[in-house]
Scaffold this motif. Structure first.
Motif, PDB file in Angstrom:
ATOM      1  N   VAL A  79    -121.174 -58.586 -64.768  1.00 42.88           N
ATOM      2  CA  VAL A  79    -119.675 -57.744 -65.443  1.00 42.88           C
ATOM      3  C   VAL A  79    -118.877 -58.189 -64.741  1.00 42.88           C
ATOM      4  O   VAL A  79    -117.669 -58.518 -65.550  1.00 42.88           O
ATOM      5  CB  VAL A  79    -120.560 -56.108 -65.655  1.00 42.88           C
ATOM      6  N   GLU A  86    -117.059 -60.944 -70.403  1.00 40.13           N
ATOM      7  CA  GLU A  86    -117.057 -59.123 -69.408  1.00 40.13           C
ATOM      8  C   GLU A  86    -115.742 -58.643 -69.051  1.00 40.13           C
ATOM      9  O   GLU A  86    -115.388 -57.096 -69.518  1.00 40.13           O
ATOM     10  CB  GLU A  86    -118.302 -58.686 -69.000  1.00 40.13           C
ATOM     11  N   ARG A  89    -113.590 -57.279 -71.328  1.00 41.03           N
ATOM     12  CA  ARG A  89    -113.572 -55.683 -71.437  1.00 41.03           C
ATOM     13  C   ARG A  89    -113.932 -54.337 -71.082  1.00 41.03           C
ATOM     14  O   ARG A  89    -114.011 -53.337 -70.985  1.00 41.03           O
ATOM     15  CB  ARG A  89    -115.358 -55.766 -72.417  1.00 41.03           C
ATOM     16  N   ARG A 185    -119.319 -49.792 -69.680  1.00 44.97           N
ATOM     17  CA  ARG A 185    -120.037 -51.475 -69.341  1.00 44.97           C
ATOM     18  C   ARG A 185    -121.672 -51.473 -69.110  1.00 44.97           C
ATOM     19  O   ARG A 185    -122.695 -52.331 -69.661  1.00 44.97           O
ATOM     20  CB  ARG A 185    -119.134 -52.575 -69.395  1.00 44.97           C
ATOM     21  N   ARG A 189    -125.107 -52.667 -70.665  1.00 38.93           N
ATOM     22  CA  ARG A 189    -125.263 -54.030 -70.712  1.00 38.93           C
ATOM     23  C   ARG A 189    -127.268 -53.575 -70.606  1.00 38.93           C
ATOM     24  O   ARG A 189    -127.537 -54.152 -70.407  1.00 38.93           O
ATOM     25  CB  ARG A 189    -124.940 -55.049 -69.663  1.00 38.93           C
TER      26      ARG A 189
END
Length: 194
Positions: A79, A86, A89, A185, A189
């Protein structure tokens, strides 16, 4: 905020990233590669988080936030190190990042903030380490394995051009938000397929 227009930016004031090649007298500017990318510098006993602490300590006004994300380093870095996907995000201020050029661990990227402001970054990106700087912005990220997952450190903010200083207003809160969003996140994922 990213108060930097790449059409007027003269690049970093301290050579690093691709700009360092034109400044051979300064081979180890901020974020330069001091080791092989193993997450530690055996010459100095520094892992990447300790190294980021040292760099942030040398920048007046810099704030550093650390926390443990309960996942393996590979999952967390999947990430953190994905600048074009990513990164935007979990970083509260970023809308998107486009990598313009890479050369080994050197990277040049264009970022656009949620407010439409742009930054033209130069820096270093490798597993566990990221240091990016534009004329008006610095982003530093580091991650190392920890007993309960991955220890993550984040720093960054608005630079004062020509100085080793950041404007500290609001930085700590934004860094804490980024750390929480990173944790969320990584959980969303799930594990990286190996």
């Amino acid at each position: 905020m990213i108060p930097d227009d790449p059409t007027t930016s003269s690049g970093p004031t301290t050579p690093s990233g691709p700009a360092a090649a034109s400044h051979p007298a300064h081979p180890s500017g901020p974020g330069s590669d001091l080791h092989s990318g193993s997450g530690s510098d055996s010459r100095h006993g520094l892992d990447d988080v300790r190294r980021l602490r040292a760099m942030a300590a040398g920048v007046r006004g810099a704030r550093l936030v650390e926390g443990v994300v309960p996942a393996p380093l590979a999952d967390v870095w999947a990430v953190m190190g994905d600048l074009e996907g990513e990164f935007g995000r979990f970083q509260p201020d970023m809308r998107r990042v486009r990598v313009l050029r890479t050369d080994g661990d050197r990277v040049e990227a264009l970022a656009v903030s949620r407010y439409g402001l742009r930054a033209h970054f130069h820096g270093v990106l490798r597993p566990g380490w990221c240091w990016l700087q534009s004329r008006f912005l610095i982003i530093g990220m580091a991650a190392v394995p920890a007993p309960d997952g991955t220890l993550v450190a984040l720093t960054g903010g608005v630079r004062l051009p020509g100085r080793a200083a950041l404007v500290p207003f609001g930085a700590r809160g934004e860094l804490h938000r980024a750390l929480r969003r990173l944790d969320d996140r990584v959980r969303e994922r799930g594990p990286v397929r190996r």
